[in-house]
Scaffold this active site. Structure first.
Site, PDB file in Angstrom:
ATOM      1  N   THR A 147       3.023 -21.864 -11.368  1.00 43.17           N
ATOM      2  CA  THR A 147       1.984 -20.920 -11.764  1.00 43.17           C
ATOM      3  C   THR A 147       2.295 -20.319 -13.128  1.00 43.17           C
ATOM      4  OG1 THR A 147       1.549 -20.321  -9.459  1.00 43.17           O
ATOM      5  CG2 THR A 147       0.790 -18.783 -11.112  1.00 43.17           C
ATOM      6  N   THR A 148       1.293 -20.240 -13.992  1.00 36.07           N
ATOM      7  CA  THR A 148       1.471 -19.600 -15.287  1.00 36.07           C
ATOM      8  C   THR A 148       1.919 -18.156 -15.095  1.00 36.07           C
ATOM      9  OG1 THR A 148      -0.196 -20.999 -16.324  1.00 36.07           O
ATOM     10  CG2 THR A 148       0.297 -18.925 -17.429  1.00 36.07           C
TER      11      THR A 148
ATOM     12  N   LYS B 257      -2.032  -1.993  -7.317  1.00 38.07           N
ATOM     13  CA  LYS B 257      -2.629  -0.865  -6.610  1.00 38.07           C
ATOM     14  C   LYS B 257      -2.152   0.443  -7.257  1.00 38.07           C
ATOM     15  CE  LYS B 257      -3.775  -3.333  -2.397  1.00 38.07           C
ATOM     16  NZ  LYS B 257      -3.613  -4.691  -2.922  1.00 38.07           N
TER      17      LYS B 257
ATOM     18  N   THR C  20       3.313  -4.751  -4.834  1.00 40.44           N
ATOM     19  CA  THR C  20       2.287  -5.148  -5.787  1.00 40.44           C
ATOM     20  C   THR C  20       2.299  -4.233  -7.000  1.00 40.44           C
ATOM     21  OG1 THR C  20      -0.070  -5.624  -6.062  1.00 40.44           O
ATOM     22  CG2 THR C  20       0.484  -3.690  -4.783  1.00 40.44           C
TER      23      THR C  20
ATOM     24  N   HIS D  52       0.820  -1.220   0.000  1.00 44.65           N
ATOM     25  CA  HIS D  52       0.000   0.000   0.000  1.00 44.65           C
ATOM     26  C   HIS D  52       0.850   1.266   0.000  1.00 44.65           C
ATOM     27  CE1 HIS D  52      -3.932  -1.943   0.442  1.00 44.65           C
ATOM     28  NE2 HIS D  52      -3.260  -2.864   1.126  1.00 44.65           N
TER      29      HIS D  52
END
Length: 404
Positions: free
Chosen positions: A276-277, A247, A244, A216
């Site tokens: 994971t792809t 956001k 991330t 965040h």
């Protein structure tokens, strides 16, 4: 056995408690953020979105859109596989280099979401480091909690943002055991900011690794958007910085940054990465465009802070209670799940304002709230309209005003 009946019983209980989650069906309009279309009962109405995590509106920035469109035309839609089986594309590596540069680290590693990056990194570190002990802030996100739980490492919870409690717990642990202090910079529900410098100093004193979630904060704080650790000049003292792309950067995906050995370690052992792809190359290209723009441009951050200050001032003038913090998150406390949902419905139905009610288990019972996230694209008129709506509803619903 009637499994549906078992499911329904628990769903009905959730509804009776006021904690059932209803999702607003939105249709984002390119170039119109924070305004969107809400599909409801066969009708479509215009609403102003006040709870988006697209904090700077970068999800509709022309530079980001153009980068994604160009990459789709150049590479197609999907990545073609997992990173280790044909899925590592040139755009992924360019983005990882940009992220490493953002946080002044040797390397970075991409994941499909911020949740996955926390879960995969913490579970791998905790399980692969013999006798590892993870010290977790009591306010940590569910993704961090799940990663620590999955690692099966010894877990020690320290009081939220309480450095003295952290030190007391570190002092009791074996000196030769690998220790990880896991915490966040900006906590998403209360909007409070961790005392990062003091935490780092204590961790260094006891030889502990520091794991900082800047989800965040990236894009929003620091001269280049590197987060609170950059703002405070501490990035070089943090072992692992997680963030991330979904956001402030307006796309999707998660990542970790750190030393080359650390990132290669996670790359080599984390099942959440290996099986994971990979992210579509176009997503990586768009994220890189957003990151590079916010490294150079401060105007979005400054405008956002101005609008946050205006909303807080308006709420203060109206006597609407909100949690004070130093971040961009404005929680308006209701403290009752039914009233929180009722207020959110009134705001949507009567005022065209969309804010999601935040109830248990996202926040503890008795701390239910409406969580507002002003962006640089919310106009002064949008803010005035929101304050007028809350003022009116406060009177209608007989909710206590803040003490002057």
């Amino acid at each position: 056995m009637n499994f549906d009946a078992l499911f329904q019983f628990q769903l009905d209980t959730l509804k009776q408690e006021g904690n059932y989650r209803y999702f607003a069906e939105l249709e984002r309009k390119c170039g119109k953020f924070p305004h969107a279309a809400n599909h409801h009962d066969g009708d479509v109405r215009d609403v102003t979105v006040w709870c988006s995590n697209d904090y700077l509106g970068m999800g509709q920035n022309p530079l980001v859109i153009d980068a994604m469109c160009e990459a789709v035309q150049r590479t197609g839609t999907g990545a073609g596989g997992t990173r280790n089986i044909s899925g590592t594309n040139h755009d992924h590596l360019l983005l990882e280099r940009a992220l490493a540069d953002l946080h002044n680290k040797e390397a970075a590693l991409l994941f499909t979401s911020g949740y996955v990056s926390n879960w995969a990194a913490l579970s791998t570190l905790g399980s692969r480091l013999k006798d590892c002990i993870i010290l977790s802030d009591a306010g940590n996100h569910a993704s961090m909690i799940e990663g620590i739980r999955h690692s099966r490492a010894q877990k020690v919870i320290w009081k939220h943002n309480d450095v003295a409690d952290l030190e007391a717990k570190l002092a009791k642990l074996p000196a030769n055991a690998p220790k990880i202090v896991a915490f966040e910079s900006v906590y998403s529900m209360d909007g409070d900011i961790a005392p990062i410098r003091k935490i780092v100093e204590v961790a260094e004193k006891y030889g502990a690794m520091t794991y900082l979630d800047e989800v965040h904060a990236v894009g929003l704080y620091g001269p280049r958007g590197g987060g609170v650790a950059e703002q405070e000049g501490l990035m070089d003292r943090i072992t692992l910085i997680e963030g991330t792309l979904g956001k402030a950067y307006g796309v999707v995906g998660g990542y970790i940054t750190g030393s080359a050995a650390l990132c290669d370690f996670i790359r080599s052992f984390a099942s959440g990465f290996i099986f994971t792809t990979a992210l579509p190359p176009a997503v990586a290209a768009a994220a890189r465009a957003s990151i590079e723009h916010l490294k150079q441009s401060d105007s979005e951050r400054m405008k956002q802070r101005a609008q946050v200050a205006k909303l807080r001032d308006g709420l203060d003038r109206a006597g609407i209670p909100h949690l004070m913090n130093d971040s961009h998150i404005v929680p308006v406390m209701i403290k009752d799940p039914v009233k929180t949902k009722m207020l959110a419905d009134y705001l949507m139905d009567e005022w065209g304002i969309y804010v999601q009610p935040i109830n248990y288990p996202t926040v503890p019972k008795g701390t239910e709230r409406l969580r507002f996230t002003p962006s640089p694209l919310h106009s002064d008129e949008d803010i005035a309209h929101l304050v007028a709506a809350l003022t009116s509803l406060w009177k209608q619903c007989a909710i206590a005003h803040a003490v002057a």
